[in-house]
Design an enzyme around this catalytic site. Structure first.
Site, short mmCIF file in Angstrom:
data_model
loop_
_atom_site.label_atom_id
_atom_site.label_comp_id
_atom_site.label_asym_id
_atom_site.label_seq_id
_atom_site.Cartn_x
_atom_site.Cartn_y
_atom_site.Cartn_z
CG LEU A 86 10.09 4.84 2.75
CD1 LEU A 86 10.63 5.55 3.99
CD2 LEU A 86 10.68 3.45 2.65
CB CYS A 87 3.54 2.42 1.98
SG CYS A 87 3.64 1.07 0.78
CG HIS A 88 2.82 -0.11 7.15
ND1 HIS A 88 3.69 0.02 8.21
CD2 HIS A 88 1.73 0.62 7.48
CE1 HIS A 88 3.17 0.80 9.13
NE2 HIS A 88 1.98 1.18 8.72
#
EC number: 3.1.3.48
Length: 300
Positions: A86-88
Site C-alpha cells: 500500500l501507498c497513497h
C-alpha cells in the site's frame, strides 16, 4: 486491488480505507506493507503491518529498506499469507516494493520486473529516484551489501547530499552535478587491478586500496571513498587531506562534498574526495580488471 504475483497484491490506501475492511479478511489479506510518510493508518485488526515511513520524492532513500522489507514479504509467502502493498496512490512507493520483490525473486532486471508489474497494474510508476536505486539493487546482485562498490558509492553520494544540505550548500547543487558524472569504463584511460593501492609519495604509507578507489584516470586525481583516516565526520563541506602518518603529515589531497569539475572528463565528480597525484602514487599494479562502477550511470 491488483494481484502482482503469488500472494502479492497492490492497492492505493484510499481504496482500502473506503472499502469495508471485512473485504480484506474475505480476500485472505493477513499482512500489509504500508509505504507512506507520517502516522500509520488504521487497518483491520487482523492484519500484521510493516510501516515504511518514506516520502515519494527525489531525496528519499528506499534502497536501505529493501532487504528488511523483502525478507518480511518472503516470511509471509513462506507461511502462505497474502501480503498487500500500500501507498497513497498505489503508483510509486508500493510499485517500487513490488518491482524489487519480483527482481529478487526471479533475478530480473529493473526493466523486466517493471513490465511485469505494469501488466497487472498499468499505472505503476516508481519515481526516477526510486528507479535509480532499483538499478543499483539490480547491478549489486539484488542485495544491499557494504562489500559492493555500487552500494558504497550510493551511500557516499547520500552522505554528500546530507552534508551539502546542512547549511553548506543545496541538494540541487549535487543533483544537477550527479547527472553529469559518467563512470563508463572507456572514460578510464588506464584500467587498474585488484592489487592496486595508493600511497603517500613522501613516506609511502598506504592511503587507499583498490576497493576504495572510485575512479582512476592518469591525468586526474585519485577519486576515492571517505576513509576512516580522513576523519571527515565534522560536517565541513570542503577541506584538505593530510597523510595519516604522524611523522609525515604531508598534504596528500582535498575533498569537496558538493563536487568539483574534472578538467579531463569535463564533468563533475560528486562528491570529490581526491588524492592528488603530485603527492600520492599508485603501486602494485597487476593485470587489468573491469571496475563494476563503470556499469552504472547515475541518473538512470
Amino acid at each position: 486491488m491488483d494481484k502482482i504475483d503469488h500472494l502479492i497484491f497492490i492497492s492505493p490506501l484510499s481504496a482500502i480505507q473506503e472499502a469495508d475492511k471485512k473485504l480484506l479478511e474475505d480476500a485472505g489479506i493477513r499482512r500489509a506493507v504500508v509505504a507512506i510518510n507520517g502516522p500509520l493508518p488504521e487497518l483491520a485488526p487482523h492484519i500484521d503491518t510493516l510501516h515504511l515511513d518514506i516520502h515519494d520524492d527525489e531525496n528519499e532513500d528506499i534502497l536501505e529498506l529493501l532487504p528488511r522489507t523483502l525478507d518480511w514479504i518472503d516470511q509471509g509467502i513462506n507461511s502462505n499469507s497474502p501480503t498487500l502493498l500500500l501507498c497513497h496512490a498505489g503508483v510509486s512507493r508500493s510499485a517500487t516494493v513490488a518491482t524489487a520483490h519480483l527482481m529478487r525473486k526471479y533475478s530480473l532486471s529493473l526493466e523486466d520486473a517493471l513490465v511485469r508489474v505494469r501488466r497487472c497494474r498499468p499505472i505503476a510508476d516508481p519515481n526516477p529516484n526510486f528507479k535509480h536505486q532499483l538499478k543499483i539493487f539490480q547491478l549489486a546482485g539484488w542485495s544491499v551489501s557494504d562489500s559492493n562498490p555500487l552500494v558504497r558509492r550510493y551511500r557516499l553520494l547520500q552522505k554528500a547530499k546530507s552534508i551539502a544540505g546542512d547549511g553548506h550548500g543545496t541538494r540541487s547543487d549535487i543533483d544537477n552535478k550527479e547527472g553529469l558524472l559518467h563512470l563508463y569504463q572507456q572514460k578510464q584511460q588506464k584500467k587498474i587491478s585488484r592489487t592496486t593501492a595508493v600511497r603517500c609519495k613522501q613516506c609511502r604509507m598506504k592511503l587507499a586500496g583498490y576497493d576504495d578507489i572510485v575512479m582512476y584516470i592518469p591525468s586526474s586525481p585519485f577519486y576515492v571513498e571517505s576513509l576512516e583516516w580522513m576523519n571527515l565526520v565534522g560536517g565541513e563541506v570542503s577541506g584538505k587531506l593530510y597523510c595519516p602518518n604522524d611523522k609525515c603529515k604531508n598534504k596528500v589531497g582535498t575533498y569537496d562534498w558538493t563536487g568539483v569539475k574534472d578538467s579531463s572528463l569535463n564533468e563533475y565528480v560528486v562528491p570529490a574526495i581526491m588524492l592528488h597525484q603530485n603527492k600520492s602514487e599508485v603501486y602494485q599494479i597487476g593485470a587489468a580488471v573491469n571496475n563494476p562502477l563503470s556499469l552504472l550511470r547515475p541518473g538512470v
